[in-house]
Design a protein around this motif. Structure first.
Motif, short mmCIF file in Angstrom:
data_model
loop_
_atom_site.label_atom_id
_atom_site.label_comp_id
_atom_site.label_asym_id
_atom_site.label_seq_id
_atom_site.Cartn_x
_atom_site.Cartn_y
_atom_site.Cartn_z
N PRO A 1 0.80 -1.23 0.00
CA PRO A 1 0.00 0.00 0.00
C PRO A 1 0.83 1.27 0.00
CG PRO A 1 -0.82 -1.56 1.66
CD PRO A 1 0.50 -2.08 1.17
N LEU A 2 2.10 1.20 0.44
CA LEU A 2 2.97 2.37 0.48
C LEU A 2 4.40 1.93 0.16
CD1 LEU A 2 1.68 4.06 3.75
CD2 LEU A 2 1.59 5.09 1.47
N PRO A 3 5.20 2.84 -0.38
CA PRO A 3 6.62 2.50 -0.58
C PRO A 3 7.33 2.42 0.76
CG PRO A 3 6.25 4.82 -1.06
CD PRO A 3 4.89 4.21 -0.81
N LEU A 4 8.27 1.51 0.88
CA LEU A 4 9.10 1.39 2.08
C LEU A 4 8.29 1.14 3.34
CD1 LEU A 4 11.38 4.46 1.29
CD2 LEU A 4 11.98 2.06 0.94
N GLN A 5 7.09 0.64 3.18
CA GLN A 5 6.18 0.49 4.33
C GLN A 5 6.76 -0.44 5.40
OE1 GLN A 5 2.44 -1.51 3.51
NE2 GLN A 5 1.35 -0.08 4.85
N ARG A 6 7.34 -1.55 4.98
CA ARG A 6 7.86 -2.52 5.95
C ARG A 6 9.01 -1.93 6.75
NH1 ARG A 6 12.02 -5.94 5.93
NH2 ARG A 6 12.55 -5.43 3.77
N VAL A 7 9.80 -1.07 6.15
CA VAL A 7 10.97 -0.50 6.82
C VAL A 7 10.59 0.69 7.70
CG1 VAL A 7 13.23 0.56 6.47
CG2 VAL A 7 12.44 -1.25 4.93
N HIS B 1 7.54 11.64 -4.30
CA HIS B 1 7.68 11.20 -5.69
C HIS B 1 6.51 11.67 -6.54
CE1 HIS B 1 11.35 8.76 -5.78
NE2 HIS B 1 11.15 8.71 -4.48
N ARG B 2 5.33 11.68 -5.99
CA ARG B 2 4.19 12.18 -6.77
C ARG B 2 4.34 13.67 -7.06
NH1 ARG B 2 0.14 8.22 -3.53
NH2 ARG B 2 -0.10 6.66 -5.19
N GLU B 3 4.87 14.42 -6.10
CA GLU B 3 5.10 15.85 -6.33
C GLU B 3 6.11 16.09 -7.46
OE1 GLU B 3 6.23 17.68 -2.68
OE2 GLU B 3 4.39 17.07 -1.64
N HIS B 4 6.98 15.12 -7.68
CA HIS B 4 7.98 15.26 -8.73
C HIS B 4 7.58 14.55 -10.02
CE1 HIS B 4 10.51 16.72 -5.41
NE2 HIS B 4 11.24 17.30 -6.35
N GLY B 5 6.32 14.22 -10.12
CA GLY B 5 5.80 13.74 -11.40
C GLY B 5 5.86 12.26 -11.62
N ALA C 1 6.46 6.37 5.49
CA ALA C 1 6.39 5.92 4.10
C ALA C 1 5.55 6.88 3.26
CB ALA C 1 5.79 4.52 4.04
N THR C 2 4.53 7.46 3.86
CA THR C 2 3.69 8.43 3.14
C THR C 2 4.50 9.64 2.69
OG1 THR C 2 1.73 7.71 4.35
CG2 THR C 2 1.63 9.88 3.33
#
Length: 398
Positions: free
Chosen positions: A174-180, A193-197, A186-187
């Motif tokens: 559901p999110l990048p890097l969520q497990r770490v 990344h979404r802000e950078h397109g 992670a949010t």
């Protein structure tokens, strides 16, 4: 005493350097499978992709260093077996005897059979040659698809966007890097990344990969396929521990070593990405796939070979640079039960503490470069009321 090191990376080179620094005069042979002298890997997904650094800058030692320090560096050489009883390493070209053996064989990228068998343009980023091949493909308007939103996937996405490529990242979680990092932190990376397109698609399942007219077509369940000029598969790595396992050494998510980086065989050690280390401070086995651990593992193993009785206690550390965000992380926050945020996550200027069983398990800062010292000092300590209170300055916790 003659020392053989299997693995031509950062841990191996630092072990050789430390042996000579400590006055060891015996033979040192470093056996590396790549056709390059040992180099650092962080630039492969950062400066090298961005074009701000070149391959020679990643080398740990200049090529002539090995001759000057009488280190027998054997590039492009593969070890095929270890005979623990006879203390011999089998090469395709013969045998190497050893008094001490360091296994620094690193890790290998995980593959997706659907991608490997597709005939589509697919790349995994692990080696210098991988990075140079990827850099050639990162150009204005290039379409890059990435499967996996871990550290490598996100750093490649950052470099690709900064080079003008369009980027789609596909991640099953559901999110990048969520497990770490957990959901809240992670949010931050998802938003960045979404802000950078970046077209960041989370919670998706890749159903197949095809080659159509030289393009990679990635089929996603319940959605339109993603068409790309290049598909980067970044779904993690596995420890390269097969050689050790065949020799009869204990392996479990890497080569099992004690607090001193020793295997049960007193003549054999392991370091770097492949070592699953019984960490005396963290109280658990940890296998760390990061630059800092490879450096210090290699040097520490060398000192233990020469008689040191100090256990390896340095906390795991890693860093990342993505766009205008710099981060450093220290500790091991897996299985945390509480989180303390100090600062402003929205502004990406903050420090974070992960707490587990009333102790500080890990700490991280975002764009706060003065924080890493206090973070190192507090990780491993009890999670007092002051630690849990974001109003108490981080420096006061020391």
């Amino acid at each position: 005493m003659n020392v053989v090191v299997i693995g031509g990376g950062l841990a191996a080179a630092n072990a050789a350097g430390e042996l000579r620094e400590q006055g060891h005069t015996g033979d040192i042979v470093v056996v590396g499978g790549e056709p390059h002298p040992p180099y650092e890997r962080p630039p492969l997904s950062k400066g090298l992709l961005l074009g701000s650094s070149e391959p020679d800058e990643a080398q740990i030692h200049p090529r002539e260093w090995y001759d000057e320090h009488q280190v027998d560096l054997r590039e492009g050489t593969v070890a095929t077996a270890i005979d623990l009883d006879r203390r011999r390493v089998q090469l395709r070209s013969g045998e190497l005897p050893y008094d001490r053996l360091l296994l620094a064989t690193g890790a290998t990228p995980r593959h997706l059979p659907m991608a490997d068998g597709s005939g589509a343009p697919v790349l995994h980023l692990r080696t210098l040659d991988d990075a140079l091949a990827l850099r050639e493909r990162l150009s204005e308007g290039a379409r890059i698809a990435i499967i996996g939103a871990g550290w490598i996937g996100l750093e490649v996405a950052s470099a690709a966007r900064q080079r003008g490529a369009s980027v789609t990242v596909l991640e099953s979680a559901p999110l990048p890097l969520q497990r770490v990092l957990g959901d809240e932190i992670a949010t931050v990376f998802a938003d960045l990344h979404r802000e950078h397109g970046v077209d960041l698609r989370l919670g998706v399942r890749v159903a197949g990969v095809e080659n159509e007219h030289g393009e990679a077509v990635v089929h996603v369940e319940g959605a339109d396929p993603v068409v790309a000029d290049l598909l980067v598969v970044a779904v993690g790595v596995s420890p390269t521990d097969e050689l050790a396992a065949r020799a009869g050494l204990a392996v479990d998510n890497g080569i099992l070593v004690d607090a001193w980086l020793r295997t049960p065989d007193p003549h054999v050690f392991a370091a770097g990405d492949v070592a699953n280390h019984d960490h005396p401070t963290l109280g658990t086995h940890v296998r760390v796939e990061h630059w800092d651990t490879a450096i210090h593992h290699g040097s520490h193993a060398a000192r233990v070979m020469l008689g040191s009785d100090e256990p390896y206690t340095r906390l795991p550390y890693f860093f990342t640079d993505q766009y205008d965000l710099g981060m450093e992380y220290v500790g091991h926050g897996a299985g945390y039960d509480d989180l303390v945020v100090r600062g402003d996550l929205a502004a990406r200027q903050a420090s974070v503490l992960w707490l587990r069983e009333d102790r500080v398990a890990a700490g991280m800062h975002l764009n706060d470069w003065d924080a890493i010292g206090p973070l190192r000092a507090v990780v491993g300590r009890p999670a007092t009321e002051a630690v849990r209170d974001p109003a108490v300055p981080l420096g006061d916790l020391m």
